[in-house]
Design an enzyme around this catalytic site. Structure first.
Site, PDB file in Angstrom:
ATOM      1  N   CYS A  60      42.518  35.266  10.200  1.00 51.27           N
ATOM      2  CA  CYS A  60      43.548  34.722   9.304  1.00 51.27           C
ATOM      3  C   CYS A  60      42.829  33.920   8.236  1.00 51.27           C
ATOM      4  O   CYS A  60      42.376  32.799   8.489  1.00 51.27           O
ATOM      5  CB  CYS A  60      44.537  33.850  10.074  1.00 51.27           C
ATOM      6  SG  CYS A  60      45.768  33.053   9.005  1.00 51.27           S
ATOM      7  N   CYS A 111      49.063  36.436   2.906  1.00 56.94           N
ATOM      8  CA  CYS A 111      48.199  36.880   4.003  1.00 56.94           C
ATOM      9  C   CYS A 111      46.808  37.091   3.424  1.00 56.94           C
ATOM     10  O   CYS A 111      46.593  37.993   2.608  1.00 56.94           O
ATOM     11  CB  CYS A 111      48.713  38.165   4.636  1.00 56.94           C
ATOM     12  SG  CYS A 111      47.638  38.809   5.947  1.00 56.94           S
TER      13      CYS A 111
END
Length: 288
Positions: free
Chosen positions: A79, A224
């Protein structure tokens, strides 16, 4: 009996709108169970896209080992926006402006560029069909047919693994894409044995990409980081842009560069929203 996580401090942050929680468990042997992650995600004010938990480093020279949870309790390999948030937290604790963080997908280096601006080395993209992974042998990951087709989705996509599997669809009109309808269908498409992050991208110019993302295990998100990196790689492979571009998501912009050493660098801001403690009632309700 309540969870040993009760009353532990937790930070709520965001990386260009990506909702991130950071929970420092170093100095303990605690790990977050999937049910506990889901309970935290349901708590008032603590809904997250990703929960970053910090643990003692496993290798020499590392600053921490990170586990990354999606809000359905599943684990994520990477992430980028969450990693920038972790870099901020550790930097504020005086642990350095250049860090080495370990993840299940491999080591990640970070550098502070400004008060709340960070670069993350996301590593080299994995492009072999087995590394995505894709079902079916020998697929050309730059041009994969979506078979069986999905109504309303483009016929093909580019596949990239940036710690997580990504399917990138290039479209002319992002507004015409029903992300909430297409995202869950493609995420669980039989082509993807580990499910997939679904990106719809429009290349506006050689160094400007617009992007919307449905994240595996989370749903539609404002941003993202790993998807932004995967999209730059996919666009470059397709000849739609060079090896550097600004990627614009609903929550903000990231600068992405695919370097000569094959590593992808992501630069962007973070924001600390607040610090609180995990209410014991979160976990009692989970047990009930």
């Amino acid at each position: 009996m309540t969870s040993p996580l009760a009353d532990r401090p937790i930070l709520r942050m965001n990386g260009i709108g990506n909702e991130i929680l950071v929970l420092d468990l170093r100095g303990t042997s605690l790990e977050v169970a999937p049910a506990e992650a889901r309970a935290i995600a349901r708590a008032p004010g603590l809904r997250f896209d990703q929960l970053m938990t910090l643990h003692e480093p496993r290798g020499a020279g590392a600053d921490a080992f990170m586990r990354i949870y999606n809000n359905d309790g599943s684990l994520s390999g990477a992430c980028g926006n969450g990693t920038r948030c972790v870099a901020f937290v550790l930097g504020e604790k005086g642990e350095g402006d250049a860090l080495l963080l370990e993840t299940a997908a491999g080591p990640i280096r970070t550098w502070r560029r400004g008060e709340a601006l960070f670069t993350v080395d996301m590593g080299a993209p994995r492009l072999d069909w087995r590394a995505i992974p894709l079902a079916g042998e020998g697929a050309d990951t730059a041009h994969v047919a979506l078979a069986p087709p999905v109504a309303g989705a483009p016929a093909g996509f580019s596949a990239v693994n940036m710690g997580n599997p990504h399917a990138v669809f290039f479209v002319e009109d992002l507004a015409a894409i029903d992300l909430d309808a297409l995202g869950p269908v493609i995420e669980t498409h039989p082509l993807f044995p580990d499910r997939v992050n679904v990106s719809f991208a429009h290349v506006a110019a050689a160094n400007d990409i617009l992007l919307r993302v449905w994240e595996r295990g989370t749903g539609a998100t404002k941003a993202c980081g790993s998807a932004a990196c995967a999209t730059l790689v996919a666009a470059s492979r397709a000849g739609l842009c060079g090896r550097e571009a600004q990627v614009r998501l609903p929550g903000g912009e990231l600068d992405i560069a695919w370097g000569a050493n094959d590593h992808v660098l992501m630069t962007g801001p973070v924001e600390l929203e607040f610090e609180t403690r995990l209410d014991p009632r979160i976990f009692r309700e989970q047990e009930a």
